[in-house]
Every structure is written in structure tokens, then in C-alpha cells.
Write a protein that holds these residues in place. Structure first.
Motif, PDB file in Angstrom:
ATOM      1  N   VAL A  50      -1.561   3.703   1.360  1.00  0.00           N
ATOM      2  CA  VAL A  50      -0.227   3.204   1.667  1.00  0.00           C
ATOM      3  C   VAL A  50       0.773   3.830   0.706  1.00  0.00           C
ATOM      4  O   VAL A  50       0.435   4.198  -0.412  1.00  0.00           O
ATOM      5  N   LEU A 104      11.630  -3.073   1.812  1.00  0.00           N
ATOM      6  CA  LEU A 104      10.469  -2.480   1.165  1.00  0.00           C
ATOM      7  C   LEU A 104       9.602  -1.921   2.279  1.00  0.00           C
ATOM      8  O   LEU A 104       9.048  -2.668   3.095  1.00  0.00           O
ATOM      9  N   LYS A 143      10.082  -7.048   3.924  1.00  0.00           N
ATOM     10  CA  LYS A 143       8.980  -6.101   3.969  1.00  0.00           C
ATOM     11  C   LYS A 143       8.866  -5.587   5.398  1.00  0.00           C
ATOM     12  O   LYS A 143       8.847  -6.378   6.342  1.00  0.00           O
ATOM     13  N   ILE A 172       4.755   3.135  -0.666  1.00  0.00           N
ATOM     14  CA  ILE A 172       5.822   2.128  -0.611  1.00  0.00           C
ATOM     15  C   ILE A 172       7.138   2.731  -1.083  1.00  0.00           C
ATOM     16  O   ILE A 172       7.221   3.333  -2.144  1.00  0.00           O
ATOM     17  N   LYS A 218      11.617   1.985  -1.032  1.00  0.00           N
ATOM     18  CA  LYS A 218      12.588   0.914  -0.786  1.00  0.00           C
ATOM     19  C   LYS A 218      13.945   1.523  -0.472  1.00  0.00           C
ATOM     20  O   LYS A 218      14.230   2.673  -0.855  1.00  0.00           O
ATOM     21  N   TYR A 239      -2.569  -4.984   4.109  1.00  0.00           N
ATOM     22  CA  TYR A 239      -1.258  -4.405   3.823  1.00  0.00           C
ATOM     23  C   TYR A 239      -0.187  -4.921   4.783  1.00  0.00           C
ATOM     24  O   TYR A 239       0.998  -4.887   4.475  1.00  0.00           O
ATOM     25  N   TRP A 267       6.592  -0.075   3.886  1.00  0.00           N
ATOM     26  CA  TRP A 267       5.175   0.227   3.683  1.00  0.00           C
ATOM     27  C   TRP A 267       4.745   1.231   4.732  1.00  0.00           C
ATOM     28  O   TRP A 267       4.675   0.912   5.924  1.00  0.00           O
TER      29      TRP A 267
END
Ligand SMILES: Nc1nc2c(ncn2[C@@H]2O[C@H](COP(=O)(O)OP(=O)(O)O)[C@@H](O)[C@H]2O)c(=O)[nH]1
Ligand SMILES: [Mg+2]
Lengths: 165, 570
Positions: A38, A55, A5, A40, A42, A72, A57
Motif C-alpha cells: 500500500v 488520506l 480515508k 499512502i 494525503k 487496509y 490509500w
């Protein structure tokens, strides 16, 4: 599969969303972003000869309308501090944000992006600013979401940093 | 080691000695020799060498494998070759070796395929014919989702389609399972989304313990939280209240129990969590809508269809037969003299015939009856006309002329009426008067027709001719006949009279006088009077008995027939 992340943190309009868009294709829509703050995405990268699924953010900027959700940031493996090179104060704000979320971000690898590098004539940052970053021992990189300059390598570098954490 | 050459100089010998000392130390040459022999033996003895290599081999292979793939590659070919040769020679050992792996795999694959197929067929069948089924077909066509899938979705109360095991801290996906036919997009991004929604709602509305359930489009997402990880399940339909959550909790507990260490050290590598699969699968539950066994309605439908088709067959066959009869009837009408069909057909399900009909033609209604049609179901409309076909003319003549039994009427071509047989005079007169007036008759030929009255007259006249009333000279009373002869004469007179009346003839008598014997007319009149007196009254009354006096021949009395208005001889 290895997943990491990563977050993008910075003042509004420094180009966070543009950077991600430059890097990956979008997964969630812009409307979604404005509601919950947010977005998201990938993207699979190869870092340190391993495949990593990032991933990403993209945290909606911190302004009077919407506060940045600290939750977050939780569990992020690495993050970008994004500043707009044509506005000196955005760099200061980025540092401020990092301080504010010290509790969550402490010890997590990050990288500072000085975005909009294509706008050389409006560029406000000088050698003094860079020296200061250097003095802190921070990694930083000039990027342009418009031309794509430095974007790919910045993400790859952050992926590598996330592996070491 | 080469042997020393005998020709070597002493000086050289010394140097060599020194060199040997340098290399080997000052060990005794014998010991060195022994050591060398031992080494040679070890190298030469295959048994010892094999023993040693076997000890070193496992370590060597391990090291080589760790370094690079050369050994694997080298061995790969050999092993492939060996397997190949072995299978060729005798496949049994290898088959037996891999059977425990392959057997269950095949069974599972087959079972899955059959289960999916049977389920698909059953449900597709059950839903194919119902109105709802048609509606779903329409939906399938409109949305492009396969019909079988729509059936599945619509006939479920709920179904857990996907299960996500999510790392709480990072919101990264640990493992994911989905129902057989669920098409997957990108499961990796879903956990982030789910946790964002939960955080957002939790922060915005201070929902205690985070959001437990939310809807996304047609599906609901249910979450159950554990200390390190949580489960999110995607449910289509109305999720059950407690049953599913119980399962989720149990699965989550097991995961925490068995994968506690991995969860604590999670750095983004989800591979170790592949083994949570069975726990996650325990949450892939579904509940079918309770459906009345559709076989009842299906069999009713089939029965109804059957009855309907029987009814339809009967109706069609009957209609076909009716049409055939109708056509037969029309054909018959077409050949029937005196009937000309102008228009015929079916109007509002009823038959109708319009046409021309001679009054003496056959009765169409009776004909319809012959063809098994009900005359009252047919609309008739006839215009009367005179047909000129011989049969019809003949029939008309017979009806109008009322021919006696012994008369045969026949119409030949060109309107020629041929009359044969026997008839009385009155009918023959009627024939002569009426026949030319009958439509279709232009000429009458009755040469072969006998007049019974004329024949009777002739016969009576012949019979009477044999009688002559003789008078003695100058006497007015005639000589007596025997009473028998007299009776026969009278009877003949009766017959003659009857026939004459029928034929419109009158009779007259002749009295002959013998002039030579000077017989006077008054004598003759006397004789005449006497004769008349002998006749029955009706004969006297109905005949014009005017005596005609003849002078030739012997004196006698004779009778003649004559037309009343002309006194000519017949
Ligand atoms: N010239 C230039 N414009 C940029 C660059 N990155 C972003 N922008 C512009 O800056 C504005 C804000 O960008 P956005 O990505 O929305 O910023 P965010 O609020 O940080 O997500 C937009 O108008 C972008 O087109 C860049 O590298 N160069
Ligand atoms: Mg943005």
C-alpha cells in the motif's frame, strides 16, 4: 480538522498509482509500496465548502505475488473502483473485488473510474458496459492519469461522497 | 388621519363611509380612535419603546448573527471604539478584566522560555569542552542539526518525541502532541503508516495482538491499543520497559472514558479531540543519562589550566630574563677589550659563544657570572690572538714586565709605552730589552722613570767626595782619621760598591803623587796598599783596584767608577 480515508481498488496496472501521482505529490516511496502493498498519500481538498484532508490509500493490485490486504480497506470513508478502459476484463475484475470485500465495503460510497481515456484507439469498453453501470445506479467517470482529464473532479466528487457517508 | 373636508358632497360622504367599512370593519369610530391614540402613545413614549426593544433585542441579535455577519461587522467597529475610548480614559477596568487570562499566559511563556534557555545553556556548557562534546560539534557541523539539539539527543537515555492518538477503524489521526523542539513533517500521514506496518506484520507473521514496537531509523515506535483508538509514541533512545507503557495505558483509558461518545461517532472530524492534549502530554516523558557532575572535572580542568598558565608564565618570564641577561652579557663582551665575538646564540636550548680572545683579556666566564649566567651552561670556544687596544697592550706589558709597585705603565696611542715612577737598574735594563718585543709596543718613553740604583750611587759618591785621605809627605801611612769618620767612609764605600755592582760598574782608585816633593811611585803603591788593607775584604775582592797615578794636585787618593771593560770615567 476533517479527515477522510479513501482507497483505490483495482487490477494491477490499471493506473491507480498514476492517478494518485497525478493528483498529489507522493509521501511514501515506491519501495515501501512493494513491501507492504500500500502507498499512502494525503491531499487537502475543499468539498461542500469544507476543507477535507484526504488520506489516499493506493492498494497494490491483486495478483499472484501479493494478495490484497482486506484490513487496509477497513474504515475507509469512500473508494474508487479503478478499471483500465483498454482492457475490458479489468472492469469485471473490479466488480469481482468489490464482491469479495463485501463485508468491509458494504454501504460505503464509491465511484468507478474508467482510466486511460486518452488511449481512445485501444478503448475496449462500449455503450453496453456503460449502460450496465448506469443500470446499477453507479457513478462512473472516464479519467486519464496521463493528461489529467477527469482526475481532479473525480477526487473532489469522492470527497463529497465521503462527507455524506 | 386627515380630517374630513366640510365641503365634501353627501354622495362622496357615502362612498367614504363605505370605504372605511371595507378597511376597518364595522368597529365603532371611537374605539378606533382610542386604539390609534394608544399606538401613538407607545411610539412617542421612549421609556415604553426602550422596554420593548430590550425584550426583542437578544432574539434579534441571535437571528441576525445566524443569518450573516453584518451585525458583527457593524458592532465590531462600535465595540472597538468603545474599548479604545475606555482604555484611554482609564485602562484599569479592562486590564483587570483580562488579567486572569493574560497573567497565566505570560507566566507560562516566560517559564517555558527560561526553562528551555537554562537547559540549553547548562547542557551546552557541560558538553562544550569534553572530547565527546567536540565529537558532537563535529556531528552537528556535518549533519546541520543544531549543536544544542545534538546535545539533547545524546544526553538522553530516551525521550518521547511525539504522541499520536489514532482512530483504530480508519487509521486517522485524532490528536497529536510533540516535544518542544521536535520539528514536524506531516503528522497526519503517520497513523496510516503505523497501522499499515502493524497490519502487515500482524498478517504476515501472525503476531498476537499486533506489533507493539518497531524501529524506524533512529527512533522506535511503541503502540498501545484501546477498543476505539490506540496510541503510538515515537521514542528516541532506548525506551523504558514498563514505565512508559503504564503511562500510555492510563492516557488511553482516560481518553476512552472521556471521549467515548466522540470516538464512537468519529467521521473524520478530529477537532473534538483537541481536549485530549493533557492526556497525550502525560506520555511526553524523557530520562536523562545520569551524568557525573561535570563541575568536578570542569574545575579540575580549570585548575590544571591555571597551573599550566602559571608554569608557562614562569617559564616565559625566566626565559625572557635569561635572554635579557644573555644579551646584556653579549653587549658586555662586545665592549670588553681583547674579546671579539664571532658567533653567538642558542643551540638546543644551550647558549654558545665563539670568538677571539686575547690571553690578557678579562675572563668571559667571570663576566658571565657577573650577568647571573652559569658559565657551565654556556659552550665556549675561543681562538687566542693579540689585541692591540691600549688597555690590552698595557695589561700585557704589565704582566710580561712584572713592573715593581712604584712603576706606572701606560700605553698611549701608536704603541707608545710611557713608564713612570722608580725602579732599580736591573728592571730598567729588562724594560729596555723586553718592552720593544711586546706585541703592540713600538716605543718606550722612560724619561720620567727614576733609576734607584743610579740615585744611590750618586748619593754615595757625593758622600765620599767629602773624604780625602791625606798622607804626610814621604810617608806611606796616612794620617789617622777619627774612627767615626773612618766608619762613615767605609759605610759610604759599601754603598758605592753595592750600587756599582748593581749597575755593572767597577771602581778604580787614583793615587796622586807630589812630584815636587820627589815622591816616588813606590811610595804611592805603598800608600795604595795601605788603603786597600783598610777596606773590607769583599770590596777588595770585587773591584779592580788598579791605581792610576796622577801628578797634579796635592798627594791624595781618590776613587772613580768605571765600566769594567773600558776605563773611562762615568
Ligand atoms: N496512456 C495512459 N497510460 C496510463 C494511464 N494511467 C496509467 N498508465 C500506465 O499504465 C501503467 C500502469 O500504471 P500504474 O499506475 O502503475 O497502475 P497500478 O498498478 O494500478 O498502480 C504504467 O505504465 C502507466 O504509465 C493513463 O491514464 N493513460
Ligand atoms: Mg500501483
Amino acid at each position: 480538522m476533517l479527515q477522510k480515508k479513501i482507497c483505490l481498488l483495482g487490477s494491477p496496472a490499471v493506473g491507480k498509482t498514476s492517478l494518485v501521482a497525478q493528483y498529489v505529490h507522493q509521501v511514501f516511496s515506491e519501495t515501501y509500496l512493494t513491501t507492504v502493498g500500500v502507498k499512502i498519500d494525503k491531499k487537502e481538498v475543499v468539498a461542500g465548502d469544507r476543507k477535507v484532508l484526504l488520506l489516499v490509500w493506493d492498494l497494490h493490485g491483486d495478483d499472484e505475488f501479493q494478495r490484497l490486504q482486506e484490513s487496509y480497506l477497513r474504515g475507509t470513508h469512500a473508494y474508487f473502483l479503478v478499471a483500465d478502459g483498454t482492457r475490458r476484463d479489468t472492469l469485471e475484475h473490479a466488480l469481482e473485488l468489490q464482491q469479495r470485500f463485501q463485508a468491509t465495503l458494504n454501504g460505503i460510497p464509491f465511484m468507478t473510474l474508467l482510466n486511460k481515456a486518452d488511449l481512445t484507439r485501444q478503448w475496449e469498453l462500449d455503450q453496453g458496459n456503460l449502460d450496465e453501470l448506469q443500470a446499477r445506479g453507479w457513478e462512473f467517470q472516464e479519467t486519464s492519469a496521463r493528461t489529467g482529464k477527469g482526475v481532479e473532479s473525480a477526487f473532489r466528487r469522492l470527497a463529497e461522497m465521503s462527507l455524506q457517508s | 388621519m386627515p380630517r374630513r373636508s366640510p365641503t365634501t358632497t353627501p354622495n362622496a360622504q357615502d362612498e367614504l363611509e363605505r370605504l372605511r367599512e371595507l378597511i376597518l370593519g364595522n368597529a365603532a369610530p371611537e374605539r378606533i380612535q382610542k386604539e390609534l391614540d394608544r399606538l401613538r402613545a407607545r411610539l412617542d413614549d421612549q421609556g415604553i419603546r426602550a422596554e420593548e426593544i430590550s425584550r426583542a433585542l437578544p432574539a434579534a441579535i441571535r437571528r441576525s448573527t445566524a443569518r450573516d455577519e453584518q451585525l458583527s461587522q457593524a458592532l465590531g467597529q462600535t465595540i472597538e471604539g468603545a474599548l479604545d475610548a475606555s482604555v484611554r480614559r482609564n485602562p484599569k477596568p479592562i486590564a483587570e478584566a483580562i488579567f486572569p487570562i493574560i497573567g497565566p499566559a505570560i507566566r507560562k511563556a516566560i517559564a517555558n522560555a527560561i526553562r528551555g534557555m537554562v537547559q540549553g545553556i547548562n547542557q551546552t556548557l557541560e558538553h562544550s569542552l569534553t572530547p565527546r562534546g567536540l565529537r558532537w560539534r563535529w556531528e552537528s557541523w556535518r549533519t546541520g542539526v543544531p549543536f544544542a539539539q545534538i546535545v539533547l539527543l545524546k544526553s538522553l537515555v530516551y525521550r518521547v518525541e511525539q504522541v499520536f492518538l489514532i482512530h483504530r477503524e480508519t487509521s486517522l489521526l485524532l490528536h497529536h502532541v510533540a516535544a518542544d523542539d521536535v520539528r514536524l513533517g506531516h503528522p497526519e500521514a503517520v497513523p496510516a503508516m503505523v497501522s499499515v506496518i502493524q497490519d502487515f506484520v500482524g498478517d504476515s507473521f501472525s503476531e498476537a495482538g499486533g506489533l507493539q514496537q518497531f524501529e524506524v531509523g533512529e527512533v522506535s515506535v511503541l503502540t498501545e491499543h484501546g477498543p476505539e483508538a490506540y496510541l503510538a509514541v515515537v521514542v528516541r533512545g532506548i525506551p523504558p520497559a514498563s514505565h512508559l507503557r503504564e503511562r500510555m495505558n492510563r492516557a488511553l483509558e482516560r481518553v476512552h472514558l472521556e471521549f467515548g461518545a466522540q470516538l464512537g461517532n468519529f467521521q473524520g472530524d478530529s477537532d473534538p479531540f483537541a481536549d485530549t492534549e493533557t492526556h497525550l502530554e502525560s506520555c511526553l516523558v524523557e530520562e536523562k543519562r545520569s551524568q557525573k557532575p561535570n563541575w568536578v572535572s570542569a574545575s579540575m580542568l580549570i585548575l590544571a589550566l591555571l597551573l599550566f598558565s602559571i608554569w608557562l608564565t614562569v617559564v616565559l618570564v625566566r626565559d625572557f630574563q635569561m635572554k635579557r641577561r644573555w644579551n646584556g652579557f653579549l653587549d658586555h663582551l662586545g665592549t670588553e677589550p681583547g674579546i671579539t665575538v664571532v658567533e653567538s646564540g642558542r643551540r638546543n636550548g644551550n647558549f654558545f659563544v665563539h670568538g677571539l680572545k686575547d690571553p690578557f683579556a678579562a675572563d668571559p666566564q667571570a663576566l658571565a657570572g657577573q650577568h647571573l649566567l652559569r658559565p657551565q651552561n654556556i659552550q665556549w670556544q675561543w681562538e687566542a690572538y693579540h689585541a692591540l687596544t691600549p688597555t690590552l697592550v698595557e695589561r700585557r706589558a704589565a704582566a710580561l714586565l712584572e713592573a715593581p709597585d712604584e712603576v706606572r705603565l701606560q700605553v698611549l696611542e701608536q704603541g707608545l709605552l710611557q713608564v713612570e715612577g722608580r725602579a732599580n737598574h736591573a728592571w730598567i735594563r729588562r724594560l729596555d730589552l723586553q718592552a720593544p718585543l711586546i706585541p703592540g709596543i713600538r716605543k718606550v718613553n722612560r724619561t720620567a722613570l727614576q733609576d734607584t740604583d743610579a740615585m744611590a750611587l750618586e748619593q754615595a759618591a757625593q758622600d765620599l767626595e767629602s773624604y780625602t785621605w791625606m798622607f804626610p809627605p814621604q810617608a806611606s801611612a796616612f794620617a789617622d782619621l777619627s774612627s767615626d769618620a773612618q766608619n762613615r767612609w767605609l759605610e759610604g764605600m759599601e754603598r758605592l760598591h753595592r750600587a756599582a755592582v748593581r749597575m755593572g760598574l767597577s771602581m778604580e782608585g787614583q793615587v796622586r803623587i807630589d812630584r815636587q816633593a820627589n815622591e816616588s811611585e813606590s811610595l804611592a803603591t805603598e800608600r795604595w796598599q795601605n788603603l786597600l788593607a783598610a777596606l773590607p775584604a769583599n770590596l777588595r775582592r770585587n773591584s779592580a783596584w788598579d791605581p792610576v797615578f796622577l801628578t797634579e794636585g796635592s798627594p791624595s787618593l781618590q776613587f772613580r767608577l768605571a765600566w769594567p771593560n773600558r776605563h773611562s770615567q762615568d
